[in-house]
Scaffold this motif. Structure first.
Motif, PDB file in Angstrom:
ATOM      1  N   LYS A   1       0.833  -1.205   0.000  1.00  0.00           N
ATOM      2  CA  LYS A   1       0.000   0.000   0.000  1.00  0.00           C
ATOM      3  C   LYS A   1       0.870   1.258   0.000  1.00  0.00           C
ATOM      4  CE  LYS A   1      -3.922   0.118   2.090  1.00  0.00           C
ATOM      5  NZ  LYS A   1      -5.017   0.124   3.103  1.00  0.00           N
TER       6      LYS A   1
ATOM      7  N   ALA B   1       4.359  -0.949   3.888  1.00  0.00           N
ATOM      8  CA  ALA B   1       3.718   0.087   3.083  1.00  0.00           C
ATOM      9  C   ALA B   1       4.686   1.256   2.917  1.00  0.00           C
ATOM     10  CB  ALA B   1       2.419   0.544   3.736  1.00  0.00           C
TER      11      ALA B   1
ATOM     12  N   ASN C   1      -4.371   0.069  -4.696  1.00  0.00           N
ATOM     13  CA  ASN C   1      -3.905  -0.029  -3.309  1.00  0.00           C
ATOM     14  C   ASN C   1      -3.224   1.251  -2.830  1.00  0.00           C
ATOM     15  OD1 ASN C   1      -3.763  -1.368  -0.896  1.00  0.00           O
ATOM     16  ND2 ASN C   1      -1.971  -2.581  -1.424  1.00  0.00           N
TER      17      ASN C   1
END
Length: 304
Positions: free
Chosen positions: A54, A156, A83
């Motif tokens: 992400k 992420a 995402n």
């Protein structure tokens, strides 16, 4: 946005009448047939194995006549990016309904935050905007939200994206390659066609830049992204909001969270430009007093 691309889009009745429902043609497939230029970015972005990582994208914004146009252009790039979670921080004492309605209309995953920049940090009437640190309070609120709403173990990335910059969809593929901190060129910045790290075998050994020559990390905010884990590790880090911090924000955060020999050169060894520091020119608008004298009355900001 769902991962089933076909269910992420709707079509109006004029478009639907040309589709044989018995064939179960999905709107997204119909869109691709109408605009074949979308096929490559959609396939590369959404089928990229790294898209599981992400991206938290932080965008400060403020009320101005060009705001809706800038955010609309940016949002239409983000439709190509899987995402991604958009953190928009409004430079206002209260969240404005007009902006929130706009963000909802995009149907992108987002959070709408706000904090006002104190008057003493705003540029004066005759002062260039670059002489004051812009968006720093907003970035700090966003960092606070990220730390409170994400896991320290989440794999992420965090990226700071101005609302009037121009972004190629391939930039976000590069961001997902980052292990700790990645860097790349930025176009139309620093009084040059581009600034860039000069790289050898994926590592930075120098920089091509002109202004603020003494910067430790002479790059624009759009020229790097960092792993979420570093935001949690350096949990006390906040951007310097003082008036004398112009030109040092990038060096401060990078100097806190990484070192020169740890930087990862992306975008084909920093040879490709995928982001441009474009600036929307402020429109000359007739004053409300002149409009009133002409028998006209409207509120541009609230009507847009």
């Amino acid at each position: 946005m769902t991962t089933d691309l076909g269910e992420s889009w709707t079509m109006d009745s004029r478009e639907m009448k040309n589709i044989d429902n018995k064939q179960d043609v999905k709107p997204w497939e119909q869109l691709l047939s109408m605009y074949p230029g979308l096929v490559v970015p959609i396939q590369e972005s959404w089928k990229d194995p790294l898209s599981i990582r992400k991206i938290y994208m932080i965008t400060p914004t403020k009320t101005r006549a060009e705001q809706i146009a800038d955010l609309t252009r940016l949002a239409q790039t983000l439709y190509l990016i899987p995402n991604l979670f958009w953190i928009i921080v409004e430079d206002e004492s209260q969240r404005t309904g007009r902006l929130h309605r706009l963000l909802q209309s995009f149907n992108l995953p987002f959070i709408h935050l706000n904090i006002a920049t104190p008057d003493y940090l705003k540029p004066t009437k005759n002062q260039s905007t670059w002489r004051r640190p812009r968006g720093m309070h907003q970035k700090n609120i966003a960092l606070q939200w990220v730390r409170e709403n994400t896991s320290t173990n989440e794999d992420a990335l965090v990226y700071f994206a101005d609302d009037d910059n121009t972004y190629h969809w391939k930039l976000f593929q590069e961001i997902r390659k980052i292990q700790l901190v990645g860097v790349w060129p930025v176009g139309l910045v620093g009084e040059l066609l581009y600034e860039r790290p000069i790289c050898l075998n994926g590592k930075v050994y120098s920089w091509f830049h002109y202004i603020y020559r003494k910067r430790k990390f002479p790059t624009d905010m759009a020229g790097f992204a960092i792993h979420l884990g570093l935001v949690h590790k350096h949990s006390n880090y906040l951007f310097n909001v003082s008036a004398n911090s112009v030109g040092e924000q990038e060096s401060n955060i990078l100097g806190t969270m990484t070192s020169m020999n740890q930087l990862e050169c992306l975008a084909n060894n920093a040879s490709k430009i995928y982001v441009w520091h474009t600036k929307t020119q402020s429109m000359f608008l007739t004053t409300t007093e002149k409009l009133r004298n002409a028998g006209m009355k409207y509120d541009l900001i609230s009507e847009l």
